[in-house]
Each structure stands twice: as structure tokens, then as C-alpha cells.
Design an enzyme around this catalytic site. Structure first.
Site, PDB file in Angstrom:
ATOM      1  N   GLY A 172     -13.589 -47.349 -46.700  1.00  0.00           N
ATOM      2  CA  GLY A 172     -14.031 -46.090 -46.133  1.00  0.00           C
ATOM      3  C   GLY A 172     -13.266 -45.786 -44.858  1.00  0.00           C
ATOM      4  N   CYS A 173     -13.331 -44.525 -44.446  1.00  0.00           N
ATOM      5  CA  CYS A 173     -12.601 -44.113 -43.242  1.00  0.00           C
ATOM      6  C   CYS A 173     -13.201 -44.768 -41.995  1.00  0.00           C
ATOM      7  CB  CYS A 173     -12.576 -42.595 -43.125  1.00  0.00           C
ATOM      8  SG  CYS A 173     -14.175 -41.801 -43.376  1.00  0.00           S
ATOM      9  N   TYR A 174     -14.519 -44.684 -41.832  1.00  0.00           N
ATOM     10  CA  TYR A 174     -15.140 -45.316 -40.658  1.00  0.00           C
ATOM     11  C   TYR A 174     -14.893 -46.824 -40.643  1.00  0.00           C
ATOM     12  CZ  TYR A 174     -17.696 -40.945 -39.628  1.00  0.00           C
ATOM     13  OH  TYR A 174     -18.032 -39.660 -39.312  1.00  0.00           O
TER      14      TYR A 174
END
Lengths: 352, 352, 352, 352
Positions: C156-158
């Protein structure tokens, strides 16, 4: 492409590398597979790492900014881009040419052939004879002459966005040249990297306004080219506006038709001029969007005819820093060096 | 102003309160010292607290959204604003008038006097006779008639921004009505509160483009008014564009001059029409800026004459939701109720 | 690079090409010199030219969107990117692997090793056995395993923005894992291409707010990796926020130090882990800026120690669509295909 | 409200009226029904019409900017707002007080009671004795003392956004004061009206970054107040960030709970402190949004407890120029003059 593989490639220098047009040249040239970035100069930041001015460039550009020195440029480079305010280039260009360098100047200093027009819009010119030799760098239109030039006057951003859609229909004789209106809009990067009240975030955000109404110096530049193309007088009313965004320029151009031409004919005329696989993309009657050309060399053009009023409406979208400045300069360099036209300019556009 | 003090003030209702124009009406009316906000309706949000739809309004507006019901409106209100998509208002207005209510409709349904023009631009009209009675709510221009009206068709945002600068010079006969070009630009709130691909942040941000080129339905609205004012045919080419900002509208209008009028004469003509202390502010030859009218009822107008080309250039800036919609509607309400013109519209503008 | 020269290169497919992550994959792959883009699928736009969905891609991507069909994918491609919402990939991946394809999945479906954690955060998993085989595609950290994988769960990006700065100091044992706070901020493209009230321009512009406070599904993803790295329990409070911009993600991470480590030691530790010429750029104690990584694969990291409070503060900036999604997926592809790590990811960043 | 009706109202002056806080004071005071705006001073624009600096104010504010002169201020005004950079106010305040004026200073000069803390964060203080008299102008918390003050030190924007949510729970003893983290984000207007590289549109747009990490001068201001409230030492790690927007500030605050308190208890505690109809709006566990407080005096607060980690998360949103500066200053003025608390601060918020 590592530095090593680039050893034998043409060497390019950027004079004035820390302004926005200069930095954009650095970006494009750093990714160009067929030239090597030889040196950068900056008036304000001599001795400073370029990547300290633009931290985005950390690990990408290792150059330090040098002071301007024609000896060093002649020693290190084959071709020089000048991205300085007008008036400075005309002082530097004669000596650079004398040393055998090719020069692409992004200021207004070598865009005019008619020295009076330059003097009226800007100021005295110190080497008017070079104006006859310099080639106006509107790449798609004057490719042949650019290919043979040693000095190119790179077009202004507004002129690029207005001339590319207009020239083909002007050549056809389809528009009444006494009725031209160009309503143009530019992102803020066109105002340059210097912090001024005009570029303060809080004055730009949620603001839209015209400026230099019917008084912008790109007006005579556009007119000179159109007069040359049309062989007759031209009346163009030109109003630029500022958009709250970083990059992008849209021009909506209005002209009375001289004969009953329809949308499709204009579209075909533009497609014939620009081909189907170049950097000028004809969008039919769909209005072009600055978002679709952001960060690219593309000029997107849309066409609508307002039949009720016999008006031709041409719309163009460019990235003012790329097709409107640094990208077109590199396109001209490719022509001057005999490289493939898209070399270094092929990064696919961002979907958003 | 507490609810108590407001007990005897005129009671107003907003039909369609959760769209942007409706919500802006609620904002203005909630702060209006001379009326009381009686009830709100919403098709989508019946029974929901208005402040749950617009959390900004927590502690400010305590109303729940009701379903549309003419009985309830007649019972609770003296004057009704309708902020619904065109076609719905024409179904509701006859019954509201029949119940003795005054109505200000923000859709296109009662803006036209010529039913054919309406039909061509929109669709069939179910109460064309009311078109003769309805008054076009361009407040500064038609104040007298608005003051006596029981039904006002509130102008579109683009027409407001184009007609206010044009009408005074049209009345003087100074412009050639065959040569009108209006290049307008609007913030995104003009597209309404519904989420669509067009209003997705990532498609708007850093985007600028034209839309409905020479095909927008505000064109016949503008033309009808100009024809009435001028008493002759009018050719207007109108191109709207979308600006990456929430609120604000700028129009740059081009017209050939019919006689040698200079900037100062046009400025004086506008000052005479609009006075020096109203909501139309004449900026001389300074281009107006949407930032300066954001959140306000002001229409700022600038004037430039391009002498070389005999072109008059008029520029206007408004907040599309205020002077372009809800604010002008309240201005009309003040006229209809005999209140002070600036009542409820005097919040000073934000410096940034 | 023409289609012809690409004939013998590995063939890649993008499943779900018209969402933002998918479209960004198309952008990067279209410019990748060492693979050929073989086919695209879309659920919503079967049969439509990709360039009609993203007009920016006119003249760049000629593909039509196909329906998802594993036979066609197996026939046309060697490696498949899946850019679909979680739950769909777990239905498709087993058959794609069975046909001998390599798969990089950008959803959450193959990011977890612990199936209970997945089930709790998302829903039932239909092929839990594959979770043991799938490799977590945090490129710099797990390069060796990724190189040998046939199935990669792209982070995921986070998690990418939080794990890259944290893992090196966690491995050193320098931070108290009971005290982690990650305050993250994302541009709007992270919310996807679907138009919703949340992504309406007028609700995003001039808005900043937290969402899914201590309840975002990336929290267990981050925690699982940290627990694996640290071999002990981890308490992480994670709060994401929405920034009014298209691309970019910043995380500011707070942790108590377990021993007296100074800024310089942390900076050195990060430099040792990531080297000096990769895609993770250590900025010393200068806070990283999303603008400097926009459109690039870079993760910029800054370090400050708040001595008074014994707090380590790590800050990272990435482009959520590139290093946070499509770019890291291509980085993983390069590892899986044995290509040079920077292939296709080298476009220099924009100065502004 | 016409000038005439205002003749007998208290007279207010704004010193430093052309910076953003000063201009915002002018905006609010121009619309304030219970005071009259008596005079404005500016160091840079002496003799210039205020409306020439902020064209939004044309027809709204007729004042010219004066030079600072204590005689004139004493002659024309009853109460003076000072919106100058710190260090200047401490030079002016003693003489203004000596002339019987009440003073509200928006700089840091009179915010500290502990002169050493001031000296360490700023510089030498030339009238430290006044620090004991000055009242810290956090309106809701210190209303009684503010009402009796002749000198108020108006709080910083970050302190306001952090102290309002924290103080009630600190007073309850619910949070471990050794574990405070405040991650704050501010719009660009917080950086002031001066054009600098930091405020250049192209450097702010699409940029998000931290600055003055754990080194901002608002940290000791916040700490001093918390120590006073708690009667014990406080460890607060404070990191401010810059958001690409004009107005707005969000703070997300993390603290370990000292006892098992749940979300609802914290929400009730805040509601008890601030009431249900004041300017501090408790949003339950909904994260507050800067958009909802834009242009208003509101402070919106949301509460989440992360049970797994025993963390209390408080989130606040204010308009940095209103509740964070000029609006709170006017709120304090209302207290000092015995006016209704909401006088001049009641403009309903914008829906978008």
C-alpha cells in the site's frame, strides 16, 4: 544512460539554468539519450550545486552552477541554450557564435526579424544584423530552416500556442486577418521563479484575471510572423490571463471566416500540416485540456465553427514550460544536430 | 440577531437547499438581518439536518430538510426561492403564485420572454404565459420592474457577468453588435454539487479547458436581453471555460467600436449607470480579479480600448455563486420586499 | 523505442488499466525501454480506446481496453499487473499462475502473510495458501525474494511511506515499538478515479482533514511487517489525512528512542541501508517535500531528533501513484525479470 | 451600518494593517456593528489607500494608511490592535498604555509570562514587567481575565489550535503529559504577505512538507500554558507542516491516556467546557475539516480513542487568520469592551 555511454555525444550547456525555463531545460537534457549535459551557469548561484536549488534533482543532476564564461562554454560545449532575460542574450550571442558554438536563445532577443518592432516592444538592439540570420524556432513550421541554423530565437509561449493553430488556416486564406482575437490563459510558472507579490500563493490561489491587456510584448511577435505568412496586414487583439495553476497554457482564438469552410475542413487542414504522429495533436472539435499536455511537448488543438456568426474558433493547449519554452528549444536542438525529432521528448504524459 | 427578534420579519423558504446555489442562499439568508429563514426543502435529503449535509453550518442553521409541499410553503413562507434544475420550477411556480407567494426562480425556466428561444435551448415550456409576467432579475438594470414583480427569473451566472458590462455601452450605441465575442471562465462550483467525472478533483486540478464551445445555453439568454436593449439583431460568439478554483467567474468581452470612443468615456458611462457606492465597482483600466469578489455580491468591471484594432475590451469578475446566483437572488428579494438594497449582502470581502 | 524494436521484449499486461493505478502503470510501461505493453483490460470500458479515457495518451498508447480473459492474457503476456479493488484479484490470481504467468497484484489481497489479519481488515480470503508464497513487494527491503517470486503483493501507499524510513531503525533496535505514531497525508488520487462526494473538487479544494482515524486498513499491513522485522509486539497509531493536491504523500513518524542515538547516526543508518544512488534519497535533517518526488519513483526521507523529548522524528515523501503504487510495481517487475533496477523509472523529476 | 450610526461607538485602530493579520482585522472590524474603525497604520504604505493595497476592499474601506504615531492613536482610538512582527510591539505598547489605550497585540511579545522562555525563543524583552500584567488571549479559556485586561497577548495560531482541544482533558488529568505529540498543518497565509521563495505559488502548489521540525517558536508558548494548567512538567513534540491552501489549520494531537477514558467521556468533557452554542464546536468522532471553518471564528474539534494503543487522538480545525489571529483578537476586544461575544463574528460560513 550512464555518463560513460554518453562520452561521445554532443555536449550542451545551459546558461541561466536556475530560472524555470533553465531548470526545465536541465530536466529534459538530463533525460535526453543523445546529448550530454556539459555545464550549467547561473548568475545568482555560482558555485552552488544545482540540486541544492532544485532538491528534486538530487541524485539526478550532479552539476554545480558556474559563472558565465564564454571561454569555458566554448571549451566544454557544442551547443548552448540561453535562458536569460532579454537584453543579456544579445550581449553574449555574438561571441558564442564567433567561437563556433550553435546557440538557441529562449529570450525575445532573436525572435524578431524587424528590428523596429523589437525596439518598440523591448529596447535598443545591439546586434540587429544577427536578426536576419536568426531563425524563428517554431519547430513544426520552420523545421527546414531551423535544421540549418546556427542561431535560433526560440518562440514565446503565447506565440507558440497561437501560431500553431492559426498558421495553417492563414496559409489557406480562410480567415479575415482584420478580425483576430486571441484570449490566452497561462499558468503561474510563466511569470518566472522570482518571488513577487504577483506570484505569492495567496494572491494566485482562487484568483483569475487578465493582465497586460492588449499590451503584451508577445503581440508584436505573433503579428510579425502572421504578416510574413499572410503577406498582408494583420489586426490581432491579444489578452493574456493568469490561471491558478503551475504549468499550462490555453489559447482560444476567434476569427471571421472568409469563405464557407466547415469544421471538418479545418480539422483536415491541420492534420495535413501536422501529420498524425507528431507533437501537434488535432483533437477534432473536442476542446483541448492543459492537463493532457502537462509535462509534455504536445500542442493539442481543437476546432469549432460557430455557424450562426461565421466565426472560426481555434483552441490550443500546451505546457508553457515545455512546448512553450524548454521543450521546443530541445526540439530545435534535435533539428540542428540532426537527431531524431522525438529524442529526449518522449516521456509519456501523466493520466492525472 | 436571534430567532426571537426575527419573529415579525418576512419569512423565506429555499426549495432545493442542498445544491450549491441553494446552500449559498441558506448561508446568505441565515445572516440576513431583515428576513427569517422559514424552511428548506431537498429532494435527496428529506428529514436530514441541513448541517449534516454542510457541516460548516453546525450551530448556524438548525433546519431539517423538508420534502417539497406547496401547502407547507404557503403556510410557512411569504417568499420562495427555487434552486432546482430547470423543468422542475415550471411545474411548481403556478401553484405557488396561486397561493399568494412571491417567487424567485434560479433556474432558466423564467428567464426568457421568447418561448421559442427557451424551447430551442431547453425543452417544452408548460406555462409560457408566465414568461410575459416574469421579470428578468438583473438587479441593477431592471430594479424598478423587479421591485413590483411577484415572479423573478434570476439570471444565469455567465449572462450576469456579460450583460452588466455590456448593457451600458450597448445603450449608448457604441459597439457593433455583429462583432461580439465573450470569452468566459468559471470556477467549478458552477457545475453543481453532484459528483461527476468533470468535477473530480484530479481532473480539475491543473486543468484548464473550454467546454460547450459556441453551444452553451446561456448564449440565447444573453442574446435575448441584448436584442431587447439594442432593438436590433445581435451576433455573439460565447465560449465558456473551466478554471481550477471553487468560486469565481471572469468574462473578457470583445466588440468593435462604432465610433471613436476612448477608455475614459466608457469608464464614465459605466460609472454613470452603476453609481459609485453600489455593488458594481468600476475599476478603470485595471483588470478585475475573481479573488477580490470572492464570497461577495460585487461585480468588478475593467475597461481597455485596443486603439490599433478599434476594439473595446470589457472585463468583469463576479463570484458565480453570489452575484451569479444566490446573492443576486437575495438582492432581488430585497427589491421585492422593499428592504435596503445591501441588506444581508454587506459582509466585507476577504483580503485573501 | 518503436513497436518493432520491442518485438522480442517481455510482454506485460495491465488488468484494470483505467483506474488511476492502472493508468499510471500504462504510463510507465509505455515509456519502458525493456518491456512491451501487450494488452490492457477494463471492466467499465471494454472496447474503448484507452486514449479516449485518458486523452493525454493520444498518439502514445494505441491499445483498446479488453475484457478480462485469462486465456487471452496467457496468450499475449508473460507478466500481469492487477490493478483492481481487493477481492477480485484473489479470484483471478490462481488461474493466472496456473497458466505460467507471473503476477504483481496492487490490491491488498496478497500483502498479508497472516490470513487472520487479512480477514479482520478486509474479508474472507479464497486462496490463503498463496499468502505464504506471495512476496511483499517493498522493493528495496525484499529485493532478493521479489527477484525469485512468481507472485508479488505490491505494498500500500501508506505502508511504503512508513516502512521505508522505519525498518532500518527498527532493525537497529533504536526505537521503542510501543510508542509509534504515524501521521500521514495523501493527495486525492489515492482515493481513486471514481467520482464521489469525497473527490468533488469543491469539497477537496481548501480542505484538509483526517479520515479513518486509527481505523485505516493499512495499519494492520504496516504492523504485520514491523512485527516480522522486530520479532516483538508493535503499537502503532496511524492517522491518515487528505491534502488538497493530486499526487503526493507525506508521513511524519514519531517514536521514543531506546538509546541515546543522534540525528547523524540515524542518517548514516539510512544511507547504509539505501545506498547513495538508489531511489530512496536521504535528505539529512531537511524535511522532504512531495513536490520534489512528484511523478517519480523516489522516496525522500528526512530525520530530526527532538532531544528534549527523546523523540525520533522520521519524515518521508513519495508520489502515492508511483512509489506508492504503479512505480514500485514496475520496480518489482524489473527485479522479477532481471532487468536493470532503474529501467523505465528514470524520467528526471520536474523542477516545479 | 453607516458611518453616521457608528459615531458614538468605541473607536478602534489597527497598527500594521497591510499584513495578512492586519488586513483580516480590517475586514472583520469593517463589518463589526458595535465599533467604529478609526484609523489604520502601515510601515510600507503610508499615505496609500488601503483599498489600493487590497482591491477587494474598494467601496468598503475608505481609510488611507497612516504612519505609526502614538499621539494620533491616542487621539483617534480607544483600543489598538497591533499586527506587527515581534520586537516592534514591545517598543510601542508601554507608551500606548500610558496614554490610556487598551491594547491587543497579535505578536509573541506579550504571550509569555516567563521572560526567560520568551528570550530563549525570540530575543531580549524590553518591558518584562508588562508580561505579568498581560493576559494570554485564549478567549474561551481566559475570558474573565481578558475582560478585565488593558493588555492582551493574542495567542499564536498553532497554540490556539492545540490548546483548545487539550486544556479540558489536561485539567481532568486524563493524559500523560510526557507523551504529547502535536502534528499540525497550516495554510500559506500563515507565512505572511511578503513574497518569498517559500510562498511562490509554484513552490507551494502540489507541495506538502514539514518545517521547523521540533524547533518552532510556538512550542514554548504552548508548553508554558500547559505547564501552568497542569502544574507539572510537559513534554510536547510539535511539528508544523505547510498545506497548499490559503487559509486553514489542522492539528492532530496524540497523548497516552492515564486512565480508561472512552471517546464519549472526552466528548462530554469538551462539550461541558465549551457549551453548545459558542465558537468551539465539538464534532464527536468526526474529523474536523478546515473547509468548514474557512473565514469563520469557529474551532471544530473531533475526538478518537485508539483503544489498542491507549492513545487519545484530538483533532482541531481553525482558520489560521480568524480564530488563529484576527478573529480571536476581535473576540478578545468584545470581552474587553463588554460587547456581546459574537458581535462582528457571526458571518455564516461558506458551504464551499
Amino acid at each position: 544512460v550512464t555518463a560513460d555511454c554518453k562520452r561521445n555525444l554532443p555536449r550542451v550547456a545551459v546558461v541561466g539554468a536556475t530560472g524555470y525555463a533553465g531548470a526545465e531545460l536541465v530536466r529534459i537534457l538530463a533525460g535526453h539519450p543523445k546529448v550530454q549535459l556539459a555545464c550549467l551557469t547561473s548568475r545568482q548561484h555560482v558555485g552552488v550545486d544545482f540540486a541544492d536549488i532544485y532538491p528534486a534533482m538530487k541524485n539526478v543532476v550532479a552539476h554545480k552552477c558556474l559563472a558565465y564564461d564564454p571561454e569555458i562554454l566554448a571549451d566544454k560545449a557544442d551547443i548552448v541554450f540561453i535562458a536569460l532575460p532579454h537584453k543579456l542574450p544579445m550581449q553574449f550571442v555574438p561571441q558564442l557564435l564567433a567561437k563556433g558554438l550553435k546557440v538557441i536563445d529562449l529570450s525575445a532577443d532573436f525572435r524578431f526579424r524587424n528590428v523596429e518592432a523589437y525596439v518598440q516592444a523591448y529596447q535598443q538592439h545591439t546586434c540587429p544584423d544577427l536578426l536576419q540570420e536568426a531563425v524563428y524556432g517554431l519547430s513544426e513550421i520552420y523545421a527546414d530552416r531551423i535544421g540549418k541554423a546556427r542561431l535560433v530565437g526560440n518562440p514565446g509561449c503565447y506565440p507558440t500556442s497561437i501560431l500553431l493553430p492559426l498558421i495553417p488556416v492563414v496559409r489557406k486564406g480562410w480567415v479575415d486577418l482584420q478580425t483576430l482575437v486571441a484570449d490566452s490563459k497561462s499558468g503561474v510558472s510563466g511569470a518566472g521563479a522570482t518571488a513577487t507579490p504577483t506570484t505569492h500563493y495567496c494572491r494566485v490561489n482562487e484568483s483569475f484575471k487578465a493582465y497586460k491587456v492588449a499590451a503584451h510584448r508577445h503581440q508584436p511577435e505573433i503579428t510579425e510572423v502572421l504578416v510574413r505568412e499572410a503577406g498582408c496586414e494583420v489586426k490581432l487583439t491579444f489578452v493574456p490571463h493568469l490561471i491558478p495553476m503551475t504549468r499550462g497554457m490555453e489559447s482560444t482564438i476567434y476569427a471571421d471566416l472568409t469563405e464557407p469552410v466547415d469544421e471538418q475542413q479545418v480539422i483536415e487542414c491541420l492534420r495535413e500540416t501536422y501529420g498524425s504522429d507528431g507533437f501537434v495533436r488535432i483533437c477534432g472539435n473536442r476542446p483541448p485540456d492543459t492537463l493532457d499536455v502537462r509535462g509534455t511537448i504536445y500542442c493539442d488543438i481543437g476546432v469549432v465553427v460557430d455557424d450562426r456568426n461565421n466565426k472560426l474558433i481555434l483552441m490550443s493547449a500546451i505546457d508553457n514550460l515545455v512546448k512553450g519554452a524548454a521543450g521546443q528549444a530541445v526540439q530545435n536542438m534535435n533539428l540542428m544536430l540532426g537527431l531524431e525529432p522525438p529524442a529526449g521528448l518522449e516521456n509519456p504524459p501523466f493520466p492525472v
